[in-house]
Design an enzyme around this catalytic site. Structure first.
Site, PDB file in Angstrom:
ATOM      1  CB  CYS A  25      -0.881   0.011   1.241  1.00  0.00           C
ATOM      2  SG  CYS A  25      -1.676   1.610   1.526  1.00  0.00           S
ATOM      3  CB  VAL A  26       1.257   4.049  -2.433  1.00  0.00           C
ATOM      4  CG1 VAL A  26      -0.160   4.599  -2.434  1.00  0.00           C
ATOM      5  CG2 VAL A  26       2.257   5.181  -2.636  1.00  0.00           C
TER       6      VAL A  26
END
Lengths: 130, 120
Positions: free
Chosen positions: A76-77
């Site tokens: 997840c960025v």
């Protein structure tokens, strides 16, 4: 059965269980749509991890899994960059010395978790219960 | 994306770690993908609903404000574990608009009705 995995646990027994599950599922003919790492789970993709002697190098094991099986591992960025997990693009964007993500992982948005969830029969979560 | 009924189970207190926030981020992303999830706050997770949170001293964003923005993403199905509210002495706490208090049976029904469940 088609599975998506959500890993919330940092490198350790819960994330190792996720890796074992993924391998066992593939061996039994199931498929893994994607493994999505969120929150502390993104640390499973930290390339600069140096495990103590005699312990497993979990990021390297995940990386090898991706290489061997082609299963997509996505960090997840927003969870990743705040924990110093950067790919080449993010390192450049945030003017940091260099990428820190283990080969085999990519960085992406939460939409990829939802997309995998929709495409799968089951979503399994590893970690998160404190 | 499709009509998958997604249930997010929120079991963590709002501060101290980032899981509560990650759950809401997932909810907002789901809303953005037209799959507005149902949220169930249970156990410690009911503490996320406390009004008048002031996280200035812990240096993070106000969790309740993020919660209050959920309707903007068409996320309006909020359920709250009544036993947990009682356990924390919060039975009279003002809940977000539209939030429904459920008992054990109600929670079981929610879990059964969901196609996919993400537990945090």
């Amino acid at each position: 059965m088609k599975y998506a995995l959500l890993v919330l646990a940092p490198p350790g027994s819960a994330s190792y269980s996720a890796l074992h599950f993924a391998r066992a599922a593939l061996e039994r003919g199931h498929s893994i749509e994607r493994v999505f790492f969120l929150d502390d789970g993104v640390n499973n993709g930290l390339d600069t991890t140096v495990p103590p002697q005699g312990e497993r190098d979990i990021p390297a094991l995940w990386g090898a899994f991706a290489r061997e099986t082609g299963v997509e591992l996505v960090l997840c960025v927003s969870s990743a960059v705040r924990r110093g997990l950067l790919d080449a693009t993010e390192a450049q964007r945030h003017e940091k010395p260099g990428p820190t993500v283990t080969e085999g992982f990519t960085i992406g948005g939460l939409g990829l978790l939802l997309e995998a969830s929709v495409a799968s029969d089951r979503v399994l979560t590893f970690g998160g219960q404190a | 994306m499709s009509a998958v009924k997604l249930l997010l189970v929120c079991r963590h207190a709002p501060y101290g770690n980032s899981l509560a926030r990650s759950t809401l981020d997932t909810a907002l992303a789901a809303g953005a993908f037209d799959m507005a999830p149902t949220l169930l706050f249970m156990a410690e997770g009911v503490l996320q609903l406390l009004p008048e949170q002031d996280p200035t001293d812990v240096g993070t964003r106000n969790h309740r404000k993020v919660l209050d923005s959920l309707p903007l993403y068409d996320i309006d199905q909020l359920y709250v574990d009544g036993a947990a509210l009682a356990e924390y002495g919060l039975t009279d706490m003002p809940l977000p608009e539209g939030a429904v208090v459920v008992d054990g049976d109600g929670m079981r029904k929610l879990l059964q009705a969901a196609d996919h469940l993400l537990g945090f």
